[in-house]
Write a protein that holds these residues in place. Structure first.
Motif, short mmCIF file in Angstrom:
data_model
loop_
_atom_site.label_atom_id
_atom_site.label_comp_id
_atom_site.label_asym_id
_atom_site.label_seq_id
_atom_site.Cartn_x
_atom_site.Cartn_y
_atom_site.Cartn_z
N ARG A 64 45.05 28.91 40.27
CA ARG A 64 46.42 29.05 39.79
C ARG A 64 47.38 29.39 40.93
O ARG A 64 48.52 28.91 40.94
N GLU A 69 54.20 26.69 40.42
CA GLU A 69 54.69 26.77 39.05
C GLU A 69 55.67 25.64 38.75
O GLU A 69 55.75 25.15 37.62
N SER A 98 54.90 35.93 40.04
CA SER A 98 54.20 37.06 39.42
C SER A 98 54.76 38.40 39.87
O SER A 98 54.69 39.39 39.13
N GLN A 456 49.64 39.71 33.56
CA GLN A 456 50.64 38.91 32.83
C GLN A 456 50.02 37.80 31.96
O GLN A 456 50.75 37.09 31.30
N LEU A 458 47.55 34.40 30.85
CA LEU A 458 47.37 33.01 31.27
C LEU A 458 48.69 32.26 31.16
O LEU A 458 49.00 31.67 30.11
N ILE A 459 49.47 32.28 32.24
CA ILE A 459 50.79 31.61 32.24
C ILE A 459 50.93 30.81 33.51
O ILE A 459 50.19 31.00 34.48
#
Length: 459
Positions: A64, A69, A98, A456, A458-459
């Motif tokens: 990730r 993003e 994040s 935070q 799973l984004i």
């Protein structure tokens, strides 16, 4: 496709996770060699963390972190003074939020492409984390070349660029700054267009502003100053200091000029600097006032410095800067400027410390040469983090409608650089690699980002 070899770690868990991940990154990001290099350099060091923290593997944090993003690519049309129409390409890679809003500079240079912007943005994630400030990582820019363009042409380009980019920015969303080709002039034009379009005086949306309209004292000096302050801390950990050292600095832009200034303040003698045309050697030490007059005021070349300096300086056309003997080397120009051959030459000539003022200026092979020779080596994500740290201080002043003195801001910068050094130094020791600032910087930054991502969801 890049033929960059896969990274290797000594830990089986790390190898099991990292090798297939790196192969997938190569497959999905074809031709982006600088991005591949930046990712490899971080992944090579994460094996011990993943072995110790299996929950990071289960949450696929590494995958990730390596995927932005958001990636923005857009057209930037503008007209020159003669009425001719030009079309450039604009980029903004919003990599990781994040820890806070995306934060990172804009680069205007013909070499800019998606791979370079992604490499810079990826590095920015960990650099920003190391500062301890609440900022995420991003980067942007364009293949526009401001060199030789009039102020009016640069203004029209910046206005066109911001007309598209503004919808993605905000003091709590994404906060750009300057980089190569983007200084106070460009930031001013970009901010003016943002203000005009949004009808808001949102000072915190851009950093690197003029001191009279929301900018921070010491921001211009911060990257170069911070690089030297980190170098001083690195030497101090070895019982040494900068006083009396012979220093070579590559580049002659903002970072190089203020690295030279701070090194001189700490008692070093900076004997060389460079630009794309060649380099100068001034055995008595660079005359900083003359260099600033030529590069900052006149946008001239270092060849002019040698001509005006007279018999004290000589100009050498082309490359070869790293052949100049020195005890401390500060590469402050651009990525991959310092090769393994250069590193061998520096080691042979007695270099004791190398700190990256630019982003990834030393090739991986050069870094290995330094480390194997026992040279203190500071990676850019740690050594040049002073610039973005002071940008975060500018955001803090904007949010509180406050303005700090130069002395106070510089004091905060020094505190932050000491914190970054100690964090990298202690993390390297904790993971069994004492004195390895590459390992320390990568793991310390990664752990901060990983903890926030886990919290935070799973984004």
């Amino acid at each position: 496709m890049a033929t960059t070899p896969r990274p290797h770690t000594q830990d089986d868990t790390g190898t099991r996770v990292i090798e297939p991940l790196y192969a997938e990154i190569l497959r999905r990001n074809l031709g982006e060699t600088e991005f591949h290099q930046a990712v490899r350099e971080v992944l090579e060091t994460l094996g011990p963390v993943l072995a110790k923290r299996p929950e990071l593997v289960d949450a696929r944090i590494v995958e990730r972190v390596c995927e932005p993003e958001r990636q923005l690519i857009f057209r930037v049309p503008w007209s020159d003074d003669a009425g001719g129409i030009h079309v450039n390409r604009g980029f903004r890679v919003e990599f990781n939020s994040s820890l806070g809003p995306y934060k990172g500079g804009l680069r205007f240079h013909p070499s800019v492409n998606l791979g370079i912007v992604k490499f810079l943005g990826f590095e920015q994630i960990f650099k920003n984390a190391l500062t301890g400030m609440p900022i995420g990582g991003g980067k942007g820019g364009s293949d526009f070349d401001p060199k030789g363009r009039s102020d009016a042409e640069v203004m029209r380009f910046c206005q066109s660029f911001m007309t598209e980019l503004h919808r993605h920015l905000g003091e709590y969303t994404d906060v750009p700054a300057g980089d190569i080709g983007v200084g106070g002039r460009e930031i001013g034009y970009l901010f003016g267009q943002y203000k005009r379009i949004t009808n808001r005086y949102e000072s915190g949306v851009l950093t690197g502003k003029g001191v009279g309209w929301g900018g921070a004292q010491a921001r211009t000096e911060a990257t170069g100053y911070g690089c030297v302050l980190f170098t001083a801390e690195m030497l101090r950990s070895r019982g040494q200091d900068l006083d009396g050292r012979r220093v070579v600095v590559s580049g002659s832009g903002n970072v190089a000029i203020y690295a030279t200034e701070k090194a001189q303040q700490l008692g070093a003698t900076v004997v060389s600097c460079s630009d794309s045309g060649g380099y100068v050697v001034d055995e008595k030490g660079i005359d900083l006032d003359l260099l600033k007059e030529i590069k900052e005021n006149g946008r001239g070349r270092v060849e002019e410095y040698a001509r005006r300096r007279g018999r004290d300086a000589r100009f050498v056309a082309g490359g070869g800067l790293w052949e100049v003997p020195c005890e401390v080397a500060l590469p402050c120009a651009t990525q991959n400027e310092l090769t393994s051959d250069d590193a061998v030459t520096l080691v042979r000539n007695g270099v004791q410390a190398v700190a990256e003022g630019a982003n990834m200026p030393a090739t991986p092979e050069a870094v290995r040469v330094f480390q194997e020779a026992g040279v203190a080596f500071a990676p850019g994500k740690a050594a040049n983090a002073g610039g973005v740290a002071t940008s975060a201080l500018e955001m803090q002043q904007n949010a509180s409608r406050d303005s700090w003195s130069f002395a106070h801001t510089e004091e905060r910068l020094a505190e932050i650089m000491r914190h970054i050094h100690d964090s990298c130094h202690d993390t390297a020791e904790r993971y069994g690699s004492p004195g390895n600032y590459v390992v320390g910087a990568n793991i310390a930054g990664f752990e901060l980002v990983a903890e926030a991502m886990l919290a935070q969801g799973l984004i």
